[in-house]
Write an enzyme that holds these catalytic residues in place. Structure first.
Site, PDB file in Angstrom:
ATOM      1  N   HIS A   1       0.814  -1.209   0.000  1.00 35.39           N
ATOM      2  CA  HIS A   1       0.000   0.000   0.000  1.00 35.39           C
ATOM      3  C   HIS A   1       0.849   1.261   0.000  1.00 35.39           C
ATOM      4  CE1 HIS A   1      -2.533   3.251   1.524  1.00 35.39           C
ATOM      5  NE2 HIS A   1      -3.546   2.577   0.979  1.00 35.39           N
TER       6      HIS A   1
ATOM      7  N   HIS B   1      -8.853  -1.258  -2.580  1.00 37.92           N
ATOM      8  CA  HIS B   1      -7.638  -1.008  -3.366  1.00 37.92           C
ATOM      9  C   HIS B   1      -7.333  -2.175  -4.295  1.00 37.92           C
ATOM     10  CE1 HIS B   1      -6.521   2.781  -1.708  1.00 37.92           C
ATOM     11  NE2 HIS B   1      -6.278   2.324  -0.493  1.00 37.92           N
TER      12      HIS B   1
END
Length: 120
Positions: A9, A75
């Site tokens: 991330h 995501h």
């Protein structure tokens, strides 16, 4: 040549990436013939595009992207496929594929359980 990208991330705190650097180091020591790059979704470099470019420059023709995420959140369901598609369109001589998130793997989950058990 085959290669791998460990995709995380990203975070504002640079120390957050330390386990990723260790993970890449472990990969390099255990699989010296298969190049590895880190890549991050946001807030850290390199980006997925930059990592693919670096590996393509080394001659990689097949790159597997391993999302080092615990689960399949927004995501990975939305942002990641779009980024992967953009990279594939840009690097047509490279075949890109992706694994599920590492947290989806039973062996990874078991390693966490074992870690907790050792802490008792």
């Amino acid at each position: 040549m085959k290669a791998i990208i460990l995709f995380g991330h990203g975070a504002r705190d640079i120390r957050w990436r330390e386990p990723f650097d260790r993970l890449a180091g472990l990969w390099r020591s255990q699989h010296p013939g298969i190049p590895v790059e880190l890549a991050f979704l946001e807030m850290m470099q390199p980006s997925l595009e930059e990592a693919v470019a670096a590996l393509a420059a080394l001659g990689a023709k097949s790159i597997t992207v391993v999302p080092v995420f615990f689960g399949q959140g927004g995501h990975l369901r939305n942002d990641f496929p779009a980024l992967l598609k953009e990279c594939q369109a840009q690097f047509t001589a490279v075949t890109l594929s992706a694994t599920p998130a590492v947290g989806e793997d039973l062996a990874v989950l078991q390693a966490i359980v074992d870690f907790g058990a050792r802490a008792l």
